[in-house]
Design an enzyme around this catalytic site. Structure first.
Site, PDB file in Angstrom:
ATOM      1  N   GLY A  19       0.821  -1.214   0.000  1.00 25.99           N
ATOM      2  CA  GLY A  19       0.000   0.000   0.000  1.00 25.99           C
ATOM      3  C   GLY A  19       0.853   1.262   0.000  1.00 25.99           C
ATOM      4  O   GLY A  19       0.555   2.224  -0.714  1.00 25.99           O
ATOM      5  N   TYR A  20       1.912   1.277   0.794  1.00 23.47           N
ATOM      6  CA  TYR A  20       2.814   2.432   0.819  1.00 23.47           C
ATOM      7  C   TYR A  20       3.494   2.607  -0.537  1.00 23.47           C
ATOM      8  O   TYR A  20       3.660   3.726  -1.024  1.00 23.47           O
ATOM      9  CB  TYR A  20       3.881   2.284   1.902  1.00 23.47           C
ATOM     10  CG  TYR A  20       3.328   2.092   3.294  1.00 23.47           C
ATOM     11  CD1 TYR A  20       2.154   2.720   3.717  1.00 23.47           C
ATOM     12  CD2 TYR A  20       3.970   1.263   4.196  1.00 23.47           C
ATOM     13  CE1 TYR A  20       1.647   2.535   4.987  1.00 23.47           C
ATOM     14  CE2 TYR A  20       3.474   1.067   5.477  1.00 23.47           C
ATOM     15  CZ  TYR A  20       2.315   1.700   5.872  1.00 23.47           C
ATOM     16  OH  TYR A  20       1.830   1.506   7.131  1.00 23.47           O
ATOM     17  N   GLU A  73      14.354   7.874 -10.876  1.00 24.34           N
ATOM     18  CA  GLU A  73      13.497   9.056 -10.754  1.00 24.34           C
ATOM     19  C   GLU A  73      12.715   9.043  -9.444  1.00 24.34           C
ATOM     20  O   GLU A  73      12.531  10.089  -8.819  1.00 24.34           O
ATOM     21  CB  GLU A  73      12.540   9.170 -11.940  1.00 24.34           C
ATOM     22  CG  GLU A  73      11.668  10.413 -11.907  1.00 24.34           C
ATOM     23  CD  GLU A  73      12.448  11.707 -11.801  1.00 24.34           C
ATOM     24  OE1 GLU A  73      11.972  12.622 -11.095  1.00 24.34           O
ATOM     25  OE2 GLU A  73      13.529  11.830 -12.410  1.00 24.34           O
ATOM     26  N   LYS A  98      20.236  17.809  -4.449  1.00 19.76           N
ATOM     27  CA  LYS A  98      19.307  17.822  -5.584  1.00 19.76           C
ATOM     28  C   LYS A  98      20.042  17.658  -6.913  1.00 19.76           C
ATOM     29  O   LYS A  98      19.579  16.946  -7.804  1.00 19.76           O
ATOM     30  CB  LYS A  98      18.489  19.107  -5.571  1.00 19.76           C
ATOM     31  CG  LYS A  98      17.456  19.140  -4.451  1.00 19.76           C
ATOM     32  CD  LYS A  98      16.623  20.395  -4.542  1.00 19.76           C
ATOM     33  CE  LYS A  98      15.467  20.352  -3.585  1.00 19.76           C
ATOM     34  NZ  LYS A  98      14.495  21.423  -3.825  1.00 19.76           N
ATOM     35  N   ASP A  99      21.184  18.317  -7.048  1.00 20.58           N
ATOM     36  CA  ASP A  99      21.956  18.201  -8.287  1.00 20.58           C
ATOM     37  C   ASP A  99      22.472  16.773  -8.492  1.00 20.58           C
ATOM     38  O   ASP A  99      22.482  16.260  -9.612  1.00 20.58           O
ATOM     39  CB  ASP A  99      23.135  19.176  -8.276  1.00 20.58           C
ATOM     40  CG  ASP A  99      22.705  20.627  -8.443  1.00 20.58           C
ATOM     41  OD1 ASP A  99      21.522  20.878  -8.723  1.00 20.58           O
ATOM     42  OD2 ASP A  99      23.575  21.507  -8.268  1.00 20.58           O
TER      43      ASP A  99
END
Length: 121
Positions: A19-20, A73, A98-99
């Protein structure tokens, strides 16, 4: 003591985990344009892999690299969400995280191109 903090066990844990996972896929599809784009790319490439005259191992590799890009992703989106949850303030370490997640996705996409090119050319 440790199990008390972990929650459910056995089949209940597996069902909860499923479910998660489903919720995570839904959140990525709804909230991440890059994930939707990769799903569209996979919707083209995976059926194409089944129509090509290649061996089973090659077909598996063509499909695996496509799915790997989706995995990367998802992880990249998780990194971005975690960084944003901690703080929206600009910070060099936040940018670096983030990069690097974005760079991982670039490498995954390059891998798709490389593997498909090597097998098809």
């Amino acid at each position: 003591m440790g199990n008390a903090l972990k929650g459910k066990t056995g089949w209940r844990r597996i069902l909860n985990a499923a479910g998660y996972s489903w919720a995570g896929l839904q959140a990525a599809f709804r909230g991440e344009a890059a994930f939707r784009q990769l799903v569209a790319l996979n919707a083209l490439l995976i059926p194409l892999a089944f129509s090509l005259d290649v061996g089973r191992a090659e077909r598996a590799l063509l499909i695996a690299v496509c799915l790997l890009a989706l995995i990367v992703e998802l992880l990249n989106s998780a990194i971005e969400a975690t960084v944003d949850r901690i703080s929206l303030a600009l910070h060099p370490l936040s940018k670096q995280a983030k990069d690097q997640g974005s760079a991982a996705q670039l490498v995954a996409l390059l891998l798709i191109g490389l593997v498909w090119a090597v097998i098809l050319l």
